[in-house]
Design a protein around this motif. Structure first.
Motif, PDB file in Angstrom:
ATOM      1  N   LEU A  31       0.829  -1.201   0.000  1.00 53.40           N
ATOM      2  CA  LEU A  31       0.000   0.000   0.000  1.00 53.40           C
ATOM      3  C   LEU A  31       0.864   1.251   0.000  1.00 53.40           C
ATOM      4  CD1 LEU A  31      -2.905   1.064   0.085  1.00 53.40           C
ATOM      5  CD2 LEU A  31      -2.755   1.027   2.576  1.00 53.40           C
ATOM      6  N   LEU A  36      -3.373   2.592  -3.777  1.00 47.18           N
ATOM      7  CA  LEU A  36      -4.497   1.754  -4.204  1.00 47.18           C
ATOM      8  C   LEU A  36      -4.551   1.710  -5.731  1.00 47.18           C
ATOM      9  CD1 LEU A  36      -7.254   2.727  -1.619  1.00 47.18           C
ATOM     10  CD2 LEU A  36      -5.973   0.593  -1.755  1.00 47.18           C
ATOM     11  N   PHE A  40      -3.890  -3.544  -7.315  1.00 43.42           N
ATOM     12  CA  PHE A  40      -3.338  -3.639  -5.968  1.00 43.42           C
ATOM     13  C   PHE A  40      -3.409  -5.054  -5.408  1.00 43.42           C
ATOM     14  CE2 PHE A  40      -3.927  -3.701  -1.366  1.00 43.42           C
ATOM     15  CZ  PHE A  40      -2.751  -3.100  -0.951  1.00 43.42           C
ATOM     16  N   TRP A  44      -0.243  -7.117  -4.257  1.00 41.37           N
ATOM     17  CA  TRP A  44      -0.138  -7.481  -2.848  1.00 41.37           C
ATOM     18  C   TRP A  44       0.009  -8.988  -2.676  1.00 41.37           C
ATOM     19  CZ3 TRP A  44      -4.927  -7.712   0.760  1.00 41.37           C
ATOM     20  CH2 TRP A  44      -4.529  -8.112   2.036  1.00 41.37           C
TER      21      TRP A  44
END
Length: 78
Positions: A31, A36, A40, A44
């Motif tokens: 993040l 965002l 994302f 992630w």
């Protein structure tokens, strides 16, 4: 649901700990790095998977050292 025998606790605890810790830390790190972004979640999850692959074996290797250090710092009951 059947439980694993108690002898597996030494592997299950670091396994679960490594999953949760890398999940949270990789979320924060991703993040912070990309914000965002549109992808994302994919970024992630890739970051989390890579960090977990290194974290779990590392945790297994350092856990005995951490236990000894803890015993040096914490009074045992009795």
């Amino acid at each position: 649901m059947r439980k694993l025998p108690a002898r597996y606790a030494g592997l299950v605890m670091p396994f679960l700990l490594s999953i949760l810790m890398t999940f949270i830390v990789s979320f924060i790190s991703t993040l912070r790095s990309v914000g965002l972004a549109d992808h994302f979640l994919q970024i992630w999850m890739g970051s989390w998977a890579l960090s977990w692959v290194f974290a779990f074996p590392t945790l297994l290797m350092v856990l005995p050292l951490v236990r000894r250090m803890t015993n040096m710092l914490v009074e045992t009951p009795g």
